[in-house]
Design a protein around this motif. Structure first.
Motif, short mmCIF file in Angstrom:
data_model
loop_
_atom_site.label_atom_id
_atom_site.label_comp_id
_atom_site.label_asym_id
_atom_site.label_seq_id
_atom_site.Cartn_x
_atom_site.Cartn_y
_atom_site.Cartn_z
N GLU A 35 22.83 -41.32 -4.99
CA GLU A 35 22.59 -40.60 -3.51
C GLU A 35 21.30 -40.33 -3.23
OE1 GLU A 35 22.93 -39.92 0.68
OE2 GLU A 35 24.28 -40.67 -1.16
N ALA A 36 20.49 -39.02 -4.16
CA ALA A 36 18.95 -39.31 -4.93
C ALA A 36 18.03 -40.45 -4.40
CB ALA A 36 19.18 -38.53 -5.50
N MET A 37 18.62 -41.05 -5.16
CA MET A 37 17.84 -42.22 -5.40
C MET A 37 17.82 -43.29 -3.86
SD MET A 37 16.30 -44.38 -7.11
CE MET A 37 16.58 -44.00 -9.03
N ARG A 38 18.90 -43.21 -3.54
CA ARG A 38 19.57 -43.94 -1.86
C ARG A 38 18.30 -42.90 -0.94
NH1 ARG A 38 25.02 -44.99 -3.44
NH2 ARG A 38 25.26 -42.77 -2.43
N LEU A 39 18.26 -41.45 -1.58
CA LEU A 39 17.60 -41.02 0.33
C LEU A 39 15.81 -41.25 -0.72
CD1 LEU A 39 16.92 -38.98 1.75
CD2 LEU A 39 16.88 -37.06 0.19
N ALA A 40 15.62 -41.33 -2.04
CA ALA A 40 14.25 -41.69 -1.55
C ALA A 40 14.07 -42.72 -1.54
CB ALA A 40 13.70 -41.44 -3.35
N ASN A 41 14.90 -43.99 -1.13
CA ASN A 41 14.67 -45.02 -1.31
C ASN A 41 14.25 -44.80 0.69
OD1 ASN A 41 14.56 -46.55 -2.97
ND2 ASN A 41 16.43 -47.11 -3.77
N ARG A 42 14.92 -44.54 1.16
CA ARG A 42 15.07 -44.11 2.43
C ARG A 42 13.52 -43.94 2.71
NH1 ARG A 42 20.46 -43.01 2.69
NH2 ARG A 42 20.00 -41.10 2.86
N LYS A 43 13.61 -42.76 2.61
CA LYS A 43 11.97 -42.05 2.58
C LYS A 43 10.58 -43.10 2.02
CE LYS A 43 12.80 -37.58 1.90
NZ LYS A 43 12.91 -35.89 1.02
N ILE A 44 10.91 -43.14 1.47
CA ILE A 44 10.07 -44.53 0.60
C ILE A 44 9.57 -45.62 1.66
CG2 ILE A 44 9.09 -46.06 -1.06
CD1 ILE A 44 9.82 -44.04 -3.19
N ARG A 65 26.54 -38.92 -11.85
CA ARG A 65 26.23 -40.26 -10.75
C ARG A 65 25.17 -39.96 -10.04
NH1 ARG A 65 30.49 -44.42 -11.72
NH2 ARG A 65 30.57 -44.18 -10.03
N VAL A 66 26.84 -39.95 -9.40
CA VAL A 66 27.49 -40.04 -7.56
C VAL A 66 25.73 -39.17 -7.59
CG1 VAL A 66 28.75 -39.48 -5.34
CG2 VAL A 66 29.79 -40.93 -8.10
N LYS A 67 25.46 -38.17 -7.68
CA LYS A 67 24.60 -37.73 -7.32
C LYS A 67 23.50 -38.03 -7.14
CE LYS A 67 26.64 -32.89 -6.98
NZ LYS A 67 26.85 -31.44 -8.33
N ALA A 68 23.41 -39.23 -8.31
CA ALA A 68 21.86 -39.46 -8.86
C ALA A 68 21.62 -40.49 -7.94
CB ALA A 68 21.94 -39.67 -10.20
#
Length: 213
Positions: free
Chosen positions: A111-120, A106-109
């Motif tokens: 973090e991946a979502m936060r990274l994707a949001n930053r890129k978007i 869950r934590v990895k997911a």
């Protein structure tokens, strides 16, 4: 129990653990018993565990919920969501009971979502900046065209083009505001400040307003 359940004394020594904890850590109950709980925490995680334990020992809280990184026998680091409570005997705190679950995926997911949001968000900022720059260039050329135009029909077309261009600018401002929604941590705001900002941003079209906040 599928969740990790263990108890520790006030020195941090493990006094009991269930089979799920043995499986998770990779050591047997005999190997783990009486070892210090902090031996299984990476250096950066130890302060979190010590702070939670001290809060209980000082009587600041009975229950604590937090996430902490734990290192297993195979060298892997996993994230546990911990729910702990003090154990008491005759009104005196004698230890801490810990119930934990593995939330690494869950934590990895997250973090991946936060990274994707930053890129978007970055892509949106760059795109919006480029569009607004081109709108400025277009506005300049349209002003030159208006100065040199003598045809009423062309003047009408240029007027409508200006209206469309202004609409594009408004849409770009809206996308910036919309993009910011949900990206910041929740916080407290003064209603009077929110009210004032809303009035500055919105067009009330002559409507009367007031506030006693």
């Amino acid at each position: 129990a599928t969740e990790l359940v263990l108890t520790i004394d006030l020195a941090g020594r493990i006094t009991s653990l269930n089979r799920a904890t043995e499986t998770f850590l990779g050591w047997s109950s005999a190997e783990v018993m009486s070892t210090n709980i902090f031996e299984y925490l990476p250096p950066e995680s130890a302060p979190i565990g010590r702070k939670a334990m001290m809060a209980k020992m000082l009587g600041e809280t009975d229950h604590t919920n937090y996430e902490i990184e734990v290192r297993r026998r195979d060298g892997q680091s996993r994230v546990l969501e911990v729910n702990s409570a003090t154990m008491q005997e005759n009104g005196r705190v004698i230890g801490v009971q810990i119930i934990a679950r593995d939330v690494t995926q869950r934590v990895k997911a997250e973090e991946a979502m936060r990274l994707a949001n930053r890129k978007i968000s970055l892509l949106g900022d760059v795109t919006r900046h480029d569009v607004l720059n081109m709108v400025s260039v277009l506005s300049s050329y349209m002003q030159f065209a208006e100065k040199n135009n003598v045809d009423p029909k062309v003047a009408d077309y240029l007027k409508k083009a200006h209206q469309a261009m202004n609409h594009i600018q408004e849409q770009m401002v809206f996308t910036r505001q919309y993009q910011a929604l949900g990206t910041a941590q929740p916080g407290w705001f003064r209603v009077s400040e929110v009210w004032g900002n809303a009035l500055e941003e919105g067009d009330l079209q002559g409507a009367k307003y007031g506030s006693e906040l």
